[in-house]
Scaffold this active site. Structure first.
Site, short mmCIF file in Angstrom:
data_model
loop_
_atom_site.label_atom_id
_atom_site.label_comp_id
_atom_site.label_asym_id
_atom_site.label_seq_id
_atom_site.Cartn_x
_atom_site.Cartn_y
_atom_site.Cartn_z
N SER A 1 43.05 37.71 36.60
CA SER A 1 45.05 37.53 36.77
C SER A 1 45.52 37.04 36.09
O SER A 1 45.43 37.63 35.07
CB SER A 1 44.40 36.85 38.36
OG SER A 1 45.82 37.02 39.54
N HIS B 1 41.58 42.56 44.43
CA HIS B 1 42.90 42.13 43.42
C HIS B 1 40.82 40.44 43.49
O HIS B 1 40.99 39.11 43.79
CB HIS B 1 43.32 40.89 43.66
CG HIS B 1 44.11 40.20 42.90
ND1 HIS B 1 44.13 40.55 41.49
CD2 HIS B 1 44.43 38.87 42.67
CE1 HIS B 1 44.70 39.71 40.46
NE2 HIS B 1 44.26 38.52 41.43
N ASP C 1 44.44 47.20 44.37
CA ASP C 1 44.45 45.44 44.26
C ASP C 1 46.03 45.54 44.79
O ASP C 1 47.21 46.26 44.33
CB ASP C 1 44.68 45.47 42.38
CG ASP C 1 45.08 43.83 41.88
OD1 ASP C 1 45.69 43.20 43.44
OD2 ASP C 1 44.84 42.84 41.76
#
Length: 235
Positions: A125, A213, A181
């Site tokens: 991320s 995610h 996601d």
């Protein structure tokens, strides 16, 4: 961004130290969040010569968290929306501060005697986004760069920041993304991969159906395989 930083979590090499992996966590997490993954990689594939460094982001105000402080590599001013809007709202100052931090972290490993081609930078991320930017703009050629559920920061100006003769123009880059996601849309990661490919970078892009995610075992296995390929034992 505060200059005060907690020292990274470090897993020393089990034998002679010949390679280093720097793996960077995402927003709201710490290096400890990826400790179990590192322990599995070390145990299952016996990467005895590899030192793992898991940095901790400083506590900074995060706009989407009502300005409250949490671990972050840069501020997030909005979640969701169109890509152009997300790019316009990037925290350029915070991004560049973290970029410098990772360049310094890499240099520390080089100064300790590790050949830069035996260093891999990667993350998840926010951490993956920082790894892509810091890795591709590093002046020393790295062994590889990983971006999990991530995207290219400063993408509107990135082409002006780099040149064909840069050290990491041919460095293998792997980007993984969940097709479901909701935080960093898969399309944003795909556009980043396509932009980098268009600039001539060696980018591999893979998606995982049904994954949000997060990271799944299959993905972590592929990361492990990448590390073993790029950082084979020397002794």
């Amino acid at each position: 961004m505060s200059s005060g930083r907690i020292a990274p979590l470090v897993f020393p090499a089990a034998s002679q130290h010949t390679a280093t992996v720097i793996f960077v966590h995402g927003l709201g997490d710490t290096g400890h969040g990826w400790a179990s993954a590192v322990e599995n990689w070390r145990r299952r594939q016996k990467m005895d010569e590899v030192k793992f460094i898991l940095p901790h982001a400083p506590q900074i105000p995060i706009s989407v968290n009502m300005g409250m402080r949490m671990p972050g590599w840069f501020d997030i001013k909005q979640l969701g929306g169109d890509v152009d809007s997300l790019i316009r709202n990037e925290d350029t100052e915070g991004i560049k501060l973290s970029q410098k931090y990772f360049h310094n972290l890499i240099q520390q490993e080089i100064d300790s005697g590790i050949v830069p081609e035996r260093i891999v930078l990667g993350g998840f991320s926010q951490g993956g986004a920082m790894s892509l930017l810091a890795g591709l703009t590093c002046t020393s050629k790295l062994g590889g760069i990983l971006g999990l559920s991530s995207w290219l920061l400063l993408s509107k100006t990135f082409a002006d920041m780099v040149k064909p003769t840069d050290a990491n123009r041919q460095t293998p880059v792997m980007m993984f993304h969940g097709e479901e996601d909701p935080i960093v849309p898969c399309e944003r990661g795909k556009l980043s991969a396509e932009l980098l490919k268009g600039l001539g970078y060696d980018v591999a892009w893979k998606t995982y159906p049904g994954m949000g995610h997060s990271a799944v075992p299959e993905e972590l296995d592929e990361v492990e395989a990448f590390l073993r390929k790029q950082l084979p034992p020397k002794n």
